[in-house]
Design a protein around this motif. Structure first.
Motif, PDB file in Angstrom:
ATOM      1  N   LYS A 236      36.123   1.382   6.207  1.00 56.04           N
ATOM      2  CA  LYS A 236      36.902   0.352   5.514  1.00 56.04           C
ATOM      3  C   LYS A 236      37.050   0.646   4.022  1.00 56.04           C
ATOM      4  O   LYS A 236      37.073  -0.272   3.200  1.00 56.04           O
ATOM      5  CB  LYS A 236      36.255  -1.031   5.681  1.00 56.04           C
TER       6      LYS A 236
ATOM      7  N   ALA B 240      37.566  -6.252  -2.827  1.00 50.72           N
ATOM      8  CA  ALA B 240      37.388  -5.879  -1.420  1.00 50.72           C
ATOM      9  C   ALA B 240      37.473  -4.369  -1.213  1.00 50.72           C
ATOM     10  O   ALA B 240      36.847  -3.820  -0.300  1.00 50.72           O
ATOM     11  CB  ALA B 240      38.432  -6.585  -0.558  1.00 50.72           C
TER      12      ALA B 240
ATOM     13  N   LYS C 115      35.993 -16.045   9.164  1.00 47.97           N
ATOM     14  CA  LYS C 115      35.187 -16.051  10.372  1.00 47.97           C
ATOM     15  C   LYS C 115      34.114 -17.138  10.316  1.00 47.97           C
ATOM     16  O   LYS C 115      33.619 -17.499   9.260  1.00 47.97           O
ATOM     17  CB  LYS C 115      34.539 -14.679  10.577  1.00 47.97           C
TER      18      LYS C 115
ATOM     19  N   THR D 201      41.619  -8.431  -4.003  1.00 47.41           N
ATOM     20  CA  THR D 201      41.834  -7.178  -3.257  1.00 47.41           C
ATOM     21  C   THR D 201      41.062  -6.025  -3.879  1.00 47.41           C
ATOM     22  O   THR D 201      40.479  -5.203  -3.154  1.00 47.41           O
ATOM     23  CB  THR D 201      43.333  -6.843  -3.222  1.00 47.41           C
TER      24      THR D 201
ATOM     25  N   ASP E 282      45.154  -2.500   9.761  1.00 46.95           N
ATOM     26  CA  ASP E 282      43.755  -2.735   9.415  1.00 46.95           C
ATOM     27  C   ASP E 282      43.628  -3.416   8.058  1.00 46.95           C
ATOM     28  O   ASP E 282      42.836  -4.358   7.894  1.00 46.95           O
ATOM     29  CB  ASP E 282      43.004  -1.404   9.412  1.00 46.95           C
ATOM     30  N   LEU E 283      44.398  -2.976   7.073  1.00 42.56           N
ATOM     31  CA  LEU E 283      44.326  -3.572   5.744  1.00 42.56           C
ATOM     32  C   LEU E 283      44.800  -5.024   5.754  1.00 42.56           C
ATOM     33  O   LEU E 283      44.177  -5.901   5.139  1.00 42.56           O
ATOM     34  CB  LEU E 283      45.173  -2.749   4.765  1.00 42.56           C
TER      35      LEU E 283
ATOM     36  N   TYR F 225      41.487 -12.131   7.175  1.00 37.40           N
ATOM     37  CA  TYR F 225      40.148 -12.687   7.390  1.00 37.40           C
ATOM     38  C   TYR F 225      39.484 -13.110   6.080  1.00 37.40           C
ATOM     39  O   TYR F 225      38.490 -13.842   6.114  1.00 37.40           O
ATOM     40  CB  TYR F 225      39.262 -11.694   8.131  1.00 37.40           C
ATOM     41  N   ARG F 226      40.007 -12.655   4.944  1.00 39.16           N
ATOM     42  CA  ARG F 226      39.504 -13.147   3.667  1.00 39.16           C
ATOM     43  C   ARG F 226      40.153 -14.472   3.282  1.00 39.16           C
ATOM     44  O   ARG F 226      39.744 -15.102   2.307  1.00 39.16           O
ATOM     45  CB  ARG F 226      39.742 -12.115   2.559  1.00 39.16           C
TER      46      ARG F 226
ATOM     47  N   ARG G 106      44.909  -7.072   8.346  1.00 35.19           N
ATOM     48  CA  ARG G 106      43.998  -7.899   9.137  1.00 35.19           C
ATOM     49  C   ARG G 106      42.756  -8.254   8.326  1.00 35.19           C
ATOM     50  O   ARG G 106      42.283  -9.402   8.370  1.00 35.19           O
ATOM     51  CB  ARG G 106      43.611  -7.173  10.418  1.00 35.19           C
ATOM     52  N   ASP G 107      42.232  -7.293   7.575  1.00 34.21           N
ATOM     53  CA  ASP G 107      41.089  -7.596   6.712  1.00 34.21           C
ATOM     54  C   ASP G 107      41.470  -8.616   5.646  1.00 34.21           C
ATOM     55  O   ASP G 107      40.668  -9.490   5.295  1.00 34.21           O
ATOM     56  CB  ASP G 107      40.576  -6.316   6.047  1.00 34.21           C
ATOM     57  N   ARG G 108      42.684  -8.511   5.128  1.00 37.39           N
ATOM     58  CA  ARG G 108      43.134  -9.472   4.120  1.00 37.39           C
ATOM     59  C   ARG G 108      43.270 -10.869   4.709  1.00 37.39           C
ATOM     60  O   ARG G 108      42.977 -11.870   4.048  1.00 37.39           O
ATOM     61  CB  ARG G 108      44.478  -9.012   3.535  1.00 37.39           C
TER      62      ARG G 108
END
Length: 662
Positions: free
Chosen positions: A152, A306, A196, A303, A182-183, A189-190, A185-187
């Protein structure tokens, strides 16, 4: 007295057990043979015959391991990477020696001495030269970065940089889509809506889970056998070769039914977007979409945090990461130069057109007058003494947006005395501009002149013939501006798009008619619901707001009341801005609409968001708007209805103004 060190040629096999105890057992790193050779060679030269007993050898390997892990280079130490790390360690040691020598010199100076220490960037000082932190970054620079989806993080490969165009490989297109997925999706979830669930037993986590009820995104492969249930999916939405809309993630793909989907009116939706869809999975293997939305954008600091403070532009780097001390110094410096401005001329700057050249001359005449007054005031130091005299803001850069010729270049078979080749006519256009610039000495001496190509500029235009060419466009060959380079002191031939760094600010410069492409390819018309049905669906969504967190329930994802669409320029420009920034890329299309070189995708990416995006879009309104801390401004065409348009951007206040020359 310090004993001299006798250098030796240390055999890697002799050095291997020592390196294993420190690097492998202590730090869990695996040393490749090429890296072991580099380390053994350096230790032999540096510590000599006493390398095994000298504690500095172990301290050196500790520094290598810590720096390697700090930069996130992985668990395998290779030869090229360890060479870079050794260079950085040597540079840090030299910097520390310089500090100590200056400190001793300060102590030796008498208290009443007029000696002033030279400013260093490591100290908390404001006396830095802003010109050292003002540059244009080409597309080739961004080929040095590659995203590791397992760890990541981004890896930095300096050997990947090249002045030549690099054609994409077989894996570049695949990595382009999976990396964006991927980028984004991670953003997501933030974001608070999709954060989560917290499983610890603290009271704060219990309150968060009960009040927020975070949404969970399901993979396509996990829908099998779960008929008539509601899910939230995220993936790439495209129109396949059979005319069927589908969503695809990294596990599988599924057909979408969009007849009853409610589309928000504040963004565009085109094939090639990564979208969040909410709906039901049917027994027929189709997904019936009820609502749809872009992944919400986030501000720049979030960002950057992260992404482990990686410095993509390599401006304030400290071991590959952003040097926060240097960042703070440049931020202080940018506030001191509140009179600096960057001038951006509109697109379609046809240098072969006499009326356009006339408007360019008038525009440059105004800027030359302002610059002459400003420089005179600086030299005479009368700014504070004569408050009645108005000093104009200082122009530090002028950006020229292409295309610079009214028709695309063609292949000419030959030339004669009465016939010039297509490339000859193109060079003559820049010679015309050089003739104009000769009249403005201050601009040529003190301004950075940046030329951003358009679709009709060489060399790709010889094939595309005025149509959209492959993005990003590489810079115009400097051979066409040889006379221009002799006239002006600082001429930069940039790619399209490109980045400009001014002290602490990251500015993206884009020349493309993005607005027209978004309007033409928008598929929100697929909704077959009537206006009354849409209003009822929105009302039901509002009634369930307190019983269950709806899919769109924040400022980032809120669906408006879906009344009649406003056709105002402000609404259209905000739709364009939100679509681009939410997608995190300047070209959110499939290759059929806009072909891109996937190995150059980092220059197209706007993750993290830049401080400012300056567009030259002749099909969109000439406005400015702020979104998530990013200023987006469009300068439009240069020559339009007998007037010349240009934009002035002030980095200190992060504001832009449109100017007109009649």
């Amino acid at each position: 007295m310090i004993e001299p060190t006798l250098p030796i040629e240390l055999n890697p096999s002799v050095f291997r057990p020592f390196a294993y105890r420190v690097l492998s057992k202590k730090y869990g790193l695996n040393v490749q043979s090429t890296a072991l050779e580099k380390l053994a060679s350096y230790v032999g030269r540096r510590f000599g015959t006493k390398w095994k007993k000298d504690p500095k050898t172990s301290a050196f390997l500790d520094a290598v391991a810590k720096l390697w892990k700090e930069q996130g280079r992985g668990i395998f130490i290779d030869g090229n990477g360890v060479t870079q790390v050794i260079k950085e360690i040597i540079a840090n040691e030299q910097r520390m020696k310089t500090k100590k020598s200056k400190a001793l010199q300060e102590e030796a100076e008498p208290a009443n001495s007029s000696f002033t220490d030279a400013t260093t960037y490591d100290n908390d000082s404001e006396d830095i030269d802003w010109k050292m932190f003002f540059k244009v970054i080409d597309a080739n620079h961004y080929t040095k970065f590659a995203y590791d989806m397992r760890r990541k993080i981004f890896d930095y490969f300096p050997e990947n940089s090249s002045k030549l165009i690099q054609l994409p490989g077989k894996d570049d297109a695949l990595n382009f889509h999976t990396t964006r997925l991927d980028l984004l999706r991670d953003r997501i979830y933030r974001n608070d809506i999709f954060a989560k669930v917290k499983y610890d037993s603290s009271e704060q986590s219990k309150v968060f889970n009960q009040t927020q009820r975070p949404k969970h995104m399901t993979s396509v492969k996990n829908l099998l056998g779960r008929n008539e249930q509601r899910f939230v999916l995220f993936g790439l939405v495209t129109l396949n070769s059979f005319g069927v809309w589908q969503l695809q993630d990294d596990t599988d793909k599924i057909e979408l039914v969009l007849k009853q989907c409610i589309f928000p009116t504040e963004t565009y939706f085109v094939s090639g977007n990564f979208l969040i869809v909410d709906g039901f999975y049917s027994s027929a293997g189709k997904f019936h979409v009820l609502s749809i939305s872009h992944p919400p954008a986030e501000d720049r600091p979030t960002t950057i945090d992260a992404l482990a403070y990686l410095d993509f532009n390599w401006d304030y780097s400290k071991n590959g990461k952003i040097d926060l001390t240097m960042k703070a110094l440049t931020l202080k410096q940018i506030k001191q130069h509140n009179d600096h401005k960057i001038v951006v001329l509109g697109g379609n700057l046809y240098l072969d057109d006499l009326e356009t050249i006339s408007k360019v001359r008038k525009t440059l005449q105004e800027l030359e007058t302002e610059l002459a007054i400003n420089l005179k005031a600086e030299r005479s130091n009368d700014v504070l003494q004569e408050a009645t005299v108005k000093v104009h803001d200082r122009t530090i850069a002028i950006i020229f947006n292409g295309p610079f010729i009214s028709r695309a270049l063609t292949v000419t078979e030959g030339s004669s005395l009465n016939h010039m080749t297509s490339s000859g006519l193109y060079k003559a256009s820049f010679d015309n501009l050089a003739t104009v610039l000769e009249q403005f000495k201050n601009i040529c001496e003190h301004c950075k002149l940046v030329f951003v190509p358009g679709d009709e500029d060489p060399w790709m235009s010889m094939v595309t013939k005025n149509s959209n060419s492959i993005w990003p466009k590489m810079k115009i060959p400097s051979v066409f501006g040889t006379r221009l380079s002799r006239v002006a002191k600082d001429v930069v031939w940039a790619s399209n798009p490109c980045r400009m760094n001014y002290l602490s600010q990251d500015i993206a410069i884009v020349r493309d008619d993005i607005g027209e492409s978004l309007k033409r390819n928008d598929f929100s018309y697929l909704c077959e619901l009537s206006q009354e049905e849409i209003e009822k669906a929105v009302k039901r969504n509002d009634e369930n707001r307190y019983s269950e967190t709806p899919f769109v329930n924040s400022q980032n994802l809120e669906i408006d009341r879906l009344t009649l669409k406003e056709n105002s320029d402000t609404t259209i420009f905000k739709k364009i801005t939100r679509t681009l920034l939410d997608q995190g890329i300047l070209s959110p299309f499939v290759n059929k609409t806009r072909q891109i070189l996937p190995n150059y995708w980092p220059i197209l990416s706007v993750m993290p968001l830049p401080d400012c995006i300056i567009m030259s879009d002749s099909t969109s309104p000439t406005l400015s708007t702020m979104y998530k801390g990013c200023l987006v401004s469009n300068v439009g065409k240069f020559y339009d209805n007998g007037r010349a348009n240009y934009l002035e951007y002030y980095p200190s206040s992060q504001t832009a103004k449109m100017r007109v020359v009649y």
